[in-house]
Structures are given as structure tokens and as C-alpha cells.
Design an enzyme around this catalytic site. Structure first.
Site, PDB file in Angstrom:
ATOM      1  N   HIS A   1       0.853  -1.189   0.000  1.00 19.92           N
ATOM      2  CA  HIS A   1       0.000   0.000   0.000  1.00 19.92           C
ATOM      3  C   HIS A   1       0.892   1.243   0.000  1.00 19.92           C
ATOM      4  O   HIS A   1       2.027   1.208   0.491  1.00 19.92           O
ATOM      5  CB  HIS A   1      -0.892   0.009   1.240  1.00 19.92           C
TER       6      HIS A   1
ATOM      7  N   GLU B   1       0.941   3.918   1.787  1.00 23.03           N
ATOM      8  CA  GLU B   1       1.420   4.374   3.095  1.00 23.03           C
ATOM      9  C   GLU B   1       2.599   3.529   3.588  1.00 23.03           C
ATOM     10  O   GLU B   1       3.598   4.061   4.083  1.00 23.03           O
ATOM     11  CB  GLU B   1       0.304   4.289   4.151  1.00 23.03           C
TER      12      GLU B   1
ATOM     13  N   CYS C   1      -5.973   1.808   5.808  1.00 15.86           N
ATOM     14  CA  CYS C   1      -6.544   0.539   6.273  1.00 15.86           C
ATOM     15  C   CYS C   1      -5.935   0.210   7.648  1.00 15.86           C
ATOM     16  O   CYS C   1      -4.998   0.876   8.089  1.00 15.86           O
ATOM     17  CB  CYS C   1      -6.255  -0.569   5.254  1.00 15.86           C
TER      18      CYS C   1
ATOM     19  N   CYS D   1      -2.072  -0.265   7.542  1.00 19.88           N
ATOM     20  CA  CYS D   1      -1.293   0.971   7.408  1.00 19.88           C
ATOM     21  C   CYS D   1      -1.437   1.859   8.638  1.00 19.88           C
ATOM     22  O   CYS D   1      -0.475   2.511   9.056  1.00 19.88           O
ATOM     23  CB  CYS D   1      -1.717   1.710   6.139  1.00 19.88           C
TER      24      CYS D   1
END
Lengths: 159, 159
Positions: B63, B65, B93, B96
Site C-alpha cells: 500500500h 502508506e 486501512c 497501514c
């Protein structure tokens, strides 16, 4: 129990014994002693072995579980590990639990429970959240005493 | 609004405009369009820019992040990013969000809210958990409409 006296119980699954070896290697390297092994039971194959590398990599995300998932998905060339099982010596944190759900692992076997930082049986209990879209089967407490002893010994030495 | 007509509001912070550029690059590459920028406000420095690379890397943890945090900690040689701020186009999420807590970021500015997969204002609300040991300041809804429009357009095209 001093380390030399530890004998894994004969009932300990081989992957958890390997995860404990990873955790011991982590402790020797000055990392929090958590180890993980990812297996594909259908092929009888070990996909990845990993231990914490937070200190070595200066990476707060380099937990054993995340590293094992990344290594296994890279090796298979697939972003999911459907049907695969993770053995890890400590209850996964919420970050790793969410990564386990993303990878759609079949089962998670973990050793020691982690009331302070765990995210499976404690804290946000990630797999029980309505927004968690994959729930692996979870079996906790595998070789719990040795997994916990390694962690206790590591932190006691550093006090 | 068609993409060509979009103009970021003059009030949009520069890092969020850069995060939106990352999200657009992600969409062009067939990745879910989420972008992130990590800054060190004390030095006025951009530490990392990243977008989702789940498909390219076959990595369910890639992801925006997490990639930005890993890039920034590696570049700084420190496992924490105390005093640093993350701009990301979508509500993080739970994976993260937990990584953000581990990295001890000061602030998280995010764009679109994510009722289905978010872990900050939705789902496990990671930063409100008693077992979360660092709580960044969170400001949601920055350039929300453009951040959400990019995601909607991406998923509509794939239906």
C-alpha cells in the site's frame, strides 16, 4: 527453564519448531525474538521463513509475518496465498493480522498470546471486524511456553 | 467531473496535491489509485512519495502508506519518523494505520473516507484502541472529492 534444557514437545508441529529457530536467530541478532514460517500444505512446501528485522532494516513494518508474506508472494508471483498456513511464535499485531487477511491465508498458528500488542485475540481483534473480508482459522498457544520464554528472556536482558 | 476539468482548490496543501499525482500514476499503471507523501515539516523536506504497487509487486502489503514509511525510514536510517506527517489520498486501512502508529508519525492527513476498508474512522479505529501506543493527530477529508473521484472512476472502468 534455561535455554539448554528446552526440548520441543514431540507434538510440536515442524513448522512451529522452525519458527522458533527463526525467533532464536532474531534474539541473537538483537531483534525482538519472533519468527514465522509460511507453508503450502497442499504441496508440503515451506514458502518462506523470516524473523523480525525492525532494527537491522530500520523498518517498523519488518515484522516476521509481514516479511514472510512478502517473500512468499514474491516467490509465487501471486498477491494471495490461498490455502497456505502461517506459523508464528507470537500473536500477530493488527498490522500483520490485516496483512494475513489481505493474503487470504487459510490458517494462522501462533505461539504466545500478546495482550499488550496483539491484534487477533486482543486489541482490535482484526478478524472479527465486519470490515475484515477474509477470516483465517486461528489456533493460538502452539508451543506457547517456549515462545513466551524467548520473549521474556530477551526483554529481561535489556532492562 | 471529467479529469480534465479538475483543478485542485487553492487551499489544497502541496503534499496532498503530490499525493494525488501519485494516485493518478497508480491508476495509469493499473493499480488502485491511492498515493501518499511523507514530509518532515521541521526541515520542509519531502521524505518519500509512493503509490500502491500491489499488482506490480504481487505484494498484498504494498500500500502507498507502507511503501512511503519504509522508504522514509530507510532513507533516514531510523525506525521512527517522529514529528513527520503523512498525506494520503484514502483513509488508511488497519494495516497501514498500525504501521503509522509504529512509525510514531505526528499527523495523518487523508482524502477520501473508506467505510468498507478504512481502519482510522471506520472498522477497528486503530488509533482509539487501548493497545495502540501512539496516536497521531488525524485530519480527514482533505481534497476528498477528487481523491474519491479517482477511486470511483478506476473501479467503474473495471466493471
Amino acid at each position: 527453564m534455561p535455554p539448554s534444557e528446552y526440548q520441543p514437545s514431540s507434538a510440536a508441529p515442524a513448522p512451529m519448531r522452525q519458527a522458533l529457530e527463526q525467533a532464536r536467530a532474531a534474539a541473537c541478532a538483537g531483534e525482538v525474538p519472533v519468527g514465522a514460517v509460511l507453508i503450502d500444505p497442499a504441496r508440503g512446501a515451506v514458502l518462506a521463513r523470516a524473523h523480525n528485522l525492525v532494527e537491522a532494516l530500520n523498518d517498523p513494518t519488518a515484522h516476521a509475518e509481514l516479511l514472510a508474506i512478502r517473500a512468499a508472494t514474491a516467490a509465487r508471483g501471486e498477491k494471495r496465498l490461498v490455502g497456505c498456513d502461517l506459523y508464528v511464535t507470537l500473536e500477530p499485531c493488527p498490522m500483520c493480522a490485516t496483512a494475513i487477511a489481505f493474503a487470504q491465508l487459510r490458517r494462522v498458528y501462533f505461539g504466545a498470546y500478546d495482550p499488550k500488542g496483539g491484534g487477533v485475540d486482543h486489541g482490535p481483534r482484526i478478524f472479527t471486524q465486519p470490515t475484515c473480508h477474509h477470516r483465517p482459522e486461528v489456533i493460538g498457544g502452539i508451543e506457547e511456553s517456549e515462545c513466551a520464554r524467548l520473549l521474556r528472556g530477551f526483554f529481561q536482558e535489556r532492562r
